[in-house]
Design an enzyme around this catalytic site. Structure first.
Site, PDB file in Angstrom:
ATOM      1  N   GLU A   1      -7.176   0.507   1.779  1.00 26.50           N
ATOM      2  CA  GLU A   1      -7.405  -0.454   2.875  1.00 26.50           C
ATOM      3  C   GLU A   1      -6.194  -1.784   3.254  1.00 26.50           C
ATOM      4  O   GLU A   1      -6.112  -2.499   2.710  1.00 26.50           O
ATOM      5  CB  GLU A   1      -8.621  -1.395   2.308  1.00 26.50           C
ATOM      6  CG  GLU A   1     -10.011  -0.665   2.119  1.00 26.50           C
ATOM      7  CD  GLU A   1     -10.560   0.350   3.136  1.00 26.50           C
ATOM      8  OE1 GLU A   1     -10.057   0.114   4.252  1.00 26.50           O
ATOM      9  OE2 GLU A   1     -11.392   0.977   2.954  1.00 26.50           O
TER      10      GLU A   1
ATOM     11  N   CYS B   1      -8.935  -8.589   7.020  1.00 29.94           N
ATOM     12  CA  CYS B   1      -8.339  -7.290   7.738  1.00 29.94           C
ATOM     13  C   CYS B   1      -8.913  -7.098   8.890  1.00 29.94           C
ATOM     14  O   CYS B   1      -8.472  -6.576   9.617  1.00 29.94           O
ATOM     15  CB  CYS B   1      -8.785  -6.106   6.756  1.00 29.94           C
ATOM     16  SG  CYS B   1      -8.422  -6.274   4.941  1.00 29.94           S
TER      17      CYS B   1
ATOM     18  N   GLY C   1       0.970  -1.265  -0.041  1.00 35.44           N
ATOM     19  CA  GLY C   1       0.005  -0.148   0.052  1.00 35.44           C
ATOM     20  C   GLY C   1       0.892   1.147   0.065  1.00 35.44           C
ATOM     21  O   GLY C   1       0.299   2.325  -0.661  1.00 35.44           O
TER      22      GLY C   1
HETATM   23  C1  UN1 Z   1     -11.324  -7.394   4.386  1.00 36.31           C
HETATM   24  O1  UN1 Z   1     -10.930  -8.385   5.127  1.00 36.31           O
HETATM   25  O2  UN1 Z   1     -10.794  -7.075   3.448  1.00 36.31           O
HETATM   26  O3  UN1 Z   1     -15.993  -6.882   7.731  1.00 36.31           O
HETATM   27  C2  UN1 Z   1     -12.673  -7.138   4.316  1.00 36.31           C
HETATM   28  C3  UN1 Z   1     -15.869  -8.050   7.283  1.00 36.31           C
HETATM   29  C4  UN1 Z   1     -16.204  -8.325   6.001  1.00 36.31           C
HETATM   30  C5  UN1 Z   1     -15.081  -7.499   5.020  1.00 36.31           C
HETATM   31  C6  UN1 Z   1     -13.735  -7.724   5.164  1.00 36.31           C
HETATM   32  N1  UN1 Z   1     -17.414  -7.838   5.722  1.00 36.31           N
HETATM   33  O4  UN1 Z   1     -15.352  -8.818   7.821  1.00 36.31           O
END
Ligand code: UN1
Length: 517
Positions: free
Chosen positions: A270, A304, A253
């Site tokens: 992100e 994430c 990133g």
């Molecule tokens: C991610 O891990 O990039 O909130 C997104 C969540 C999912 C999206 C995660 N709706 O865990």
């Protein structure tokens, strides 16, 4: 389920989606033939066998995709937004029709459980419908002008062909958060999927492009499957692409951000998360256990938003940890297609190594491994990438706890006061998601105040993972920049124009400035 069943599942899924042994990963108004030498072989993390191959874009084909996206933009932006919304609604409908098969493809390539694979497609459907409704709500404000006979307002205009660089862990839904919203805004989208999830992108694009064709709509989405570093460089340095939305590691990133910033482009980033849950002695313990377990274990800790740290109040620490250990020892790991399995494989061999290395490093830094942490072999799926999720009692000053390890590794800390808990919570460079489990109003409000969670997402009595599409998604600090998906995230995909109209016969100047000629 035996390996044979998985082979059969693979064959059936690929056939239903029209995926062949080798497939084009480049769509530029049409699927492009093979030209470069690069080919990606999609290996299922479930059994280590080949799913299919995807040929990757070379520079010339990238150019074709961008040029097509520019051409489509010129047509698409002239279609009224509510009509664009109808087209996006139809894309949601066709995704709903193919939810099972596309979910199965996500299982094949990313190793998600059936429920999570289908959940991912549901997220795409949700955002398509959200975006469709939004197409009639791209509002601008009208302001009171300080000058007589003047009108002051702002309007939002399409931005251009934008790019989405997506990660393997949400191989299609993160693209759709950007793409569906950008599309109702009048933009077209160049998609560079994670190389590791090129096949899922091909599956999604087949369905999207066929539906656009059927509707007689312009081909607003292009695909440039490519080697990560190559595609990322092309896009981030490309002045024709005003916005680059990137999901992935903080390290990558940073490079994308630098390139985009150098040409004064717009980024949405992100990046890594290192999400923490605080469990107070006034929590509903059953609920907290479920919330933490889901956060840490779902998608084998490869979100994430996965819970990577939990801070538990001193007086309930022992009970909480022993019950969590109990849950961990019962959770089924293995074939993500099998009923009752909650933890599937890690994406590849490298991820297994990173996970086991991190466990070793945590122990060498003074952590106490109290559960799991090793690779396991699942009978019948010996080629798969399975690990036993790890629980590690740690100290907040351990360097490794400040880093994101993309796997099911949970650090456990103790705290006495809410102030101390929040301090530990906020003591990492990342700032994506956060949670507190408590029934105490004061603790909850402290956590949500300016002194509390420093993250983009804050949850009370629910997990750090599993955000809904209706909210704006994104993080603070090293996690990145900007928001996508719900709320008013759409504004990032348009250009704002402040308009001043003088409908009088004089030229009064703002700030009372005089300029008589
Ligand atoms: C991610 O891990 O990039 O909130 C997104 C969540 C999912 C999206 C995660 N709706 O865990």
């Amino acid at each position: 389920m035996q390996t044979n069943d998985f082979d059969e599942f693979r064959e059936r899924t690929l056939k239903k989606l029209g995926i062949e042994e080798t497939n084009s990963g480049i769509f530029a108004g049409k699927w492009l033939p093979r030209s470069g030498k690069n080919i990606y072989t999609s290996i299922s993390p479930v059994d280590g066998k080949v799913n299919a191959s995807v040929w990757l874009a070379d520079r010339g084909q990238y150019e074709e995709a961008v040029n097509q996206s520019i051409k489509a933009f010129e047509e698409w932006r002239s279609i009224p937004a509510p009509r664009r919304g109808e087209i996006i609604k139809a894309l949601g409908d066709v995704l709903a029709k193919n939810k099972k098969d596309l979910g199965a493809l996500v299982t094949l390539e990313a190793g998600k459980t059936t429920s999570e694979g289908e959940g991912e497609i549901q997220e795409m459907i949700d955002v398509a419908y959200f975006a469709s409704g939004l197409s009639r709500q791209l509002y601008g404000f009208t302001m009171a002008s300080e000058r007589p006979d003047h009108r002051l307002y702002e309007q939002w205009l399409p931005l251009g062909p934008i790019a989405v660089i997506s990660a393997f862990n949400f191989p299609s839904s993160v693209w759709s958060w950007n793409a569906m919203v950008a599309a109702v805004c009048g933009d077209t989208v160049v998609w560079k999927p994670s190389t590791k999830a090129s096949l899922a992108a091909v599956g999604v694009m087949k369905i999207m492009t066929e539906e656009l064709e059927r509707l007689g709509a312009p081909q607003i989405f292009s695909l440039v499957a490519s080697r990560g570093s190559e595609g990322g460089e092309w896009i981030s340095n490309d002045r024709r692409i005003p916005l680059v939305s990137f999901t992935g590691s903080t390290a990558t990133g940073q490079k994308i951000y630098e390139n985009v910033a150098r040409r004064i482009g717009r980024p949405i980033l992100e990046l890594g998360g290192n999400n923490c849950s605080i469990v107070s002695s006034r929590a509903d313990m059953n609920l907290a256990l479920k919330g933490v377990a889901f956060g840490a274990l779902a998608t084998a800790g490869q979100r994430c938003t996965s819970t990577r740290r939990v801070v538990v109040q001193d007086d309930i620490y022992d009970e909480f940890v022993s019950r969590l250990k109990d849950i961990y020892s019962k959770v089924k790991i293995g074939n993500p297609r099998q009923e009752g399995v909650l933890v599937g494989p890690l994406i590849d061999r490298e991820a297994v190594r990173t996970f086991t290395d991190a466990v070793r490093e945590a122990v060498s830094q003074g952590g106490k491994l109290i559960f799991g942490g090793e690779e396991i072999k699942v009978p019948g799926l010996e080629g798969g990438n399975y690990v036993r999720p790890a629980l590690i009692e740690a100290k907040p000053d351990m360097e490794i706890t400040k880093r994101e390890t993309f796997g099911p590794l949970l650090y456990l800390f103790r705290y006495r006061t809410i102030e101390e808990a929040v301090k530990i919570h906020n003591s990492v460079p990342q700032g994506l998601s956060s949670a507190i489990f408590t029934t105490d109003l004061r603790e909850e409000e402290y956590f949500l105040s300016y002194r509390g969670s420093d993250c983009g997402l804050a949850n009370v009595n629910t997990s750090t993972a599993g955000a809904e599409i209706g909210g704006a998604f994104g993080g603070e600090k090293e996690t990145g920049y900007g928001r996508e998906s719900g709320s008013d995230s759409w504004k990032a995909y348009m250009r704002r124009q402040t308009v001043t109209i003088n409908h009088g016969r004089d030229l009064p100047l703002s700030q009372g400035v005089r300029f008589d000629v």
